[in-house]
Design a protein around this motif. Structure first.
Motif, PDB file in Angstrom:
ATOM      1  N   GLU A  93       0.833  -1.193   0.000  1.00 44.85           N
ATOM      2  CA  GLU A  93       0.000   0.000   0.000  1.00 44.85           C
ATOM      3  C   GLU A  93       0.873   1.251   0.000  1.00 44.85           C
ATOM      4  O   GLU A  93       2.057   1.210   0.356  1.00 44.85           O
ATOM      5  CB  GLU A  93      -0.916   0.014   1.230  1.00 44.85           C
ATOM      6  N   ASP A  94       0.295   2.357  -0.379  1.00 45.56           N
ATOM      7  CA  ASP A  94       1.030   3.614  -0.485  1.00 45.56           C
ATOM      8  C   ASP A  94       1.382   4.157   0.910  1.00 45.56           C
ATOM      9  O   ASP A  94       0.596   4.074   1.853  1.00 45.56           O
ATOM     10  CB  ASP A  94       0.174   4.644  -1.218  1.00 45.56           C
ATOM     11  N   SER A 118       6.953   3.305   0.532  1.00 46.96           N
ATOM     12  CA  SER A 118       6.305   2.684  -0.625  1.00 46.96           C
ATOM     13  C   SER A 118       5.395   3.679  -1.347  1.00 46.96           C
ATOM     14  O   SER A 118       4.833   4.595  -0.747  1.00 46.96           O
ATOM     15  CB  SER A 118       5.482   1.472  -0.180  1.00 46.96           C
ATOM     16  N   ARG A 119       5.267   3.452  -2.642  1.00 52.18           N
ATOM     17  CA  ARG A 119       4.402   4.283  -3.473  1.00 52.18           C
ATOM     18  C   ARG A 119       3.478   3.369  -4.265  1.00 52.18           C
ATOM     19  O   ARG A 119       3.925   2.366  -4.833  1.00 52.18           O
ATOM     20  CB  ARG A 119       5.243   5.137  -4.423  1.00 52.18           C
ATOM     21  N   LEU A 120       2.192   3.688  -4.293  1.00 50.15           N
ATOM     22  CA  LEU A 120       1.235   2.894  -5.052  1.00 50.15           C
ATOM     23  C   LEU A 120       0.231   3.817  -5.732  1.00 50.15           C
ATOM     24  O   LEU A 120      -0.388   4.661  -5.083  1.00 50.15           O
ATOM     25  CB  LEU A 120       0.482   1.917  -4.137  1.00 50.15           C
ATOM     26  N   GLY A 126      -3.664   0.928 -14.944  1.00 53.38           N
ATOM     27  CA  GLY A 126      -3.117  -0.214 -14.225  1.00 53.38           C
ATOM     28  C   GLY A 126      -2.630   0.188 -12.855  1.00 53.38           C
ATOM     29  O   GLY A 126      -3.113   1.172 -12.273  1.00 53.38           O
ATOM     30  N   ALA A 127      -1.672  -0.549 -12.323  1.00 49.05           N
ATOM     31  CA  ALA A 127      -1.141  -0.299 -10.982  1.00 49.05           C
ATOM     32  C   ALA A 127       0.372  -0.195 -11.036  1.00 49.05           C
ATOM     33  O   ALA A 127       1.038  -1.005 -11.681  1.00 49.05           O
ATOM     34  CB  ALA A 127      -1.554  -1.422 -10.035  1.00 49.05           C
ATOM     35  N   ARG A 128       0.893   0.834 -10.379  1.00 49.21           N
ATOM     36  CA  ARG A 128       2.338   1.007 -10.276  1.00 49.21           C
ATOM     37  C   ARG A 128       2.701   1.094  -8.797  1.00 49.21           C
ATOM     38  O   ARG A 128       2.114   1.887  -8.055  1.00 49.21           O
ATOM     39  CB  ARG A 128       2.791   2.279 -10.986  1.00 49.21           C
ATOM     40  N   GLY A 129       3.657   0.257  -8.375  1.00 55.97           N
ATOM     41  CA  GLY A 129       4.043   0.297  -6.977  1.00 55.97           C
ATOM     42  C   GLY A 129       5.206  -0.620  -6.671  1.00 55.97           C
ATOM     43  O   GLY A 129       5.848  -1.171  -7.571  1.00 55.97           O
TER      44      GLY A 129
END
Length: 301
Positions: A93-94, A118-120, A126-129
Motif C-alpha cells: 500500500e502507499d 512505498s508508493r502505489l 493499471g497499478a504502479r508500486g
C-alpha cells in the motif's frame, strides 16, 4: 460454560457436524491445561475470554489441524493476478515505511533513520508500486502492472478465511495441507451467504527469517513455502513467550532442547531480532506441495 447453550443453538441452526464442534472446543481444554502446567491450578487467563467469544458466537471452527474464521483481510497490500498466466504479484500500500531489508521500519524494535517509503498508484491504466516478494519482504523498485494484463485479486478488507494455529501439537506439514484443502468446502457448505477470496494469517510463526534459521526439512519451513508471505510490523516478543513458555530472564541461560529454540537463541546471540509476519494464498491457488508462489511468481530480489 454459560455460553454453551447459545453456542449449541447457533451450531444446530447451521447444521455444524458434531466432530467439528468437538474439535473446536478442544481449544478451551488446551488453554486450561497450559494454565494448570504454569500455575498448578485449573483456570483460563482472563485475557483469553475475548478469544473464546469467537467459539461461543459460532464464528471460529477447527477443521483438522487448523482453526478458521471469516474475517476482513488485514494485509496492507493489493494482490494482482496476471490474466494470461495466473501469476500473482502483491504490491505494498502507499505510504508505508520500510527498512533496507524490506521489513517495516520498527519491526523487531529495529529502526532506520532514513527508511524508504512505498508508493502505489492505481488508475485506469493499471497499478504502479513496490512489489512484495512471496518470501516476505518489500522491494525498493517500482513495477507497472497494465490493466489489460493484470486484474485485482485481493485487497485489504476483502473477506478471507482467517487462519489460526492451535498449540500443543506438532505442526505437521501434511496435516496442515489437509486442513486447508478441507476448510473452503466447510465454509461454503455451512456459511454459503459469505463468499471469501483467500486464506490469511498473522503470526510469530510466519517470521520470514525462519526458513534461513531452520533446516529445509522443518515442517514450519515447508508450510511457509506454500504461502505468499508479507512483512508485518511487530516487536517479536511473542516469539520468545510462545517458544520458551514465557519471556526468558536471560537468553544465555534459556533451554536449547529443540531445533527452534537453538535457532532463535543463536540468532539472538548474533545480534538478530525476531519478528512476526503475515501470509495469504488465494483459495484457487492452493495446490499443496507445489510452492505455487515461490515457483510461479517473478523474483524481485
Amino acid at each position: 460454560m454459560s455460553g454453551l447453550p447459545r453456542a449449541r443453538a447457533l451450531h444446530d441452526a447451521r447444521g455444524i457436524p458434531g466432530d467439528v464442534r468437538r474439535d473446536t472446543y478442544q481449544d478451551i481444554a488446551l488453554w486450561a491445561n497450559e494454565h494448570h502446567q504454569e500455575r498448578g491450578v485449573w483456570g483460563i487467563r482472563a485475557g483469553l475470554l475475548g478469544w473464546f467469544m469467537n467459539h461461543l458466537w459460532g464464528e471460529l471452527y477447527r477443521i483438522g489441524r487448523l482453526q478458521y474464521m471469516l474475517r476482513p483481510f488485514p494485509g496492507q497490500l493489493l494482490a494482482f493476478r496476471r490474466r494470461e498466466t495466473g501469476e500473482v504479484v502483491a504490491l505494498a500500500e502507499d505510504g508505508l515505511s520500510f527498512r533496507r531489508d524490506g521489513q517495516r521500519n520498527g519491526t523487531g524494535n529495529v529502526f532506520e533513520e532514513k527508511p524508504w517509503v512505498s508508493r502505489l498508484v492505481v488508475d485506469e491504466r493499471g497499478a504502479r508500486g513496490n512489489p512484495i516478494s512471496p518470501k516476505g519482504h518489500a522491494v525498493n523498485t517500482e513495477v507497472f502492472l497494465p490493466v489489460d494484463q493484470w486484474k485485482q485479486a485481493l485487497v485489504r478488507g476483502n473477506t478471507v478465511l482467517d487462519m489460526h494455529i492451535p498449540a500443543a501439537e506438532p505442526m505437521a506439514y501434511d496435516a496442515c495441507g489437509e486442513s486447508m484443502r478441507a476448510a473452503p468446502a466447510f465454509f461454503r457448505t455451512y456459511f454459503p451467504e459469505t463468499p471469501f477470496k483467500a486464506f490469511s494469517c498473522t503470526s510469530w510463526l510466519l517470521d520470514s527469517q525462519l526458513p534461513d534459521l531452520l533446516p529445509p526439512s522443518s515442517n514450519l519451513v515447508r508450510f511457509m513455502q506454500e504461502l505468499y508471505l508479507w512483512p508485518r510490523l511487530g516487536d517479536g516478543m511473542q516469539t520468545l513467550e510462545r517458544v520458551f513458555g514465557g519471556m526468558p530472564e536471560d537468553l544465555t541461560k534459556a533451554p536449547r532442547d529443540t531445533t527452534l529454540r537453538r535457532a532463535i537463541l543463536d540468532h539472538a546471540a548474533a545480534g538478530g531480532h525476531m519478528r512476526s509476519g503475515g501470509m495469504f494464498p488465494l483459495t484457487e491457488d492452493l495446490d499443496w506441495g507445489r510452492q505455487v508462489y515461490l515457483r510461479g511468481t517473478r523474483a524481485f530480489g
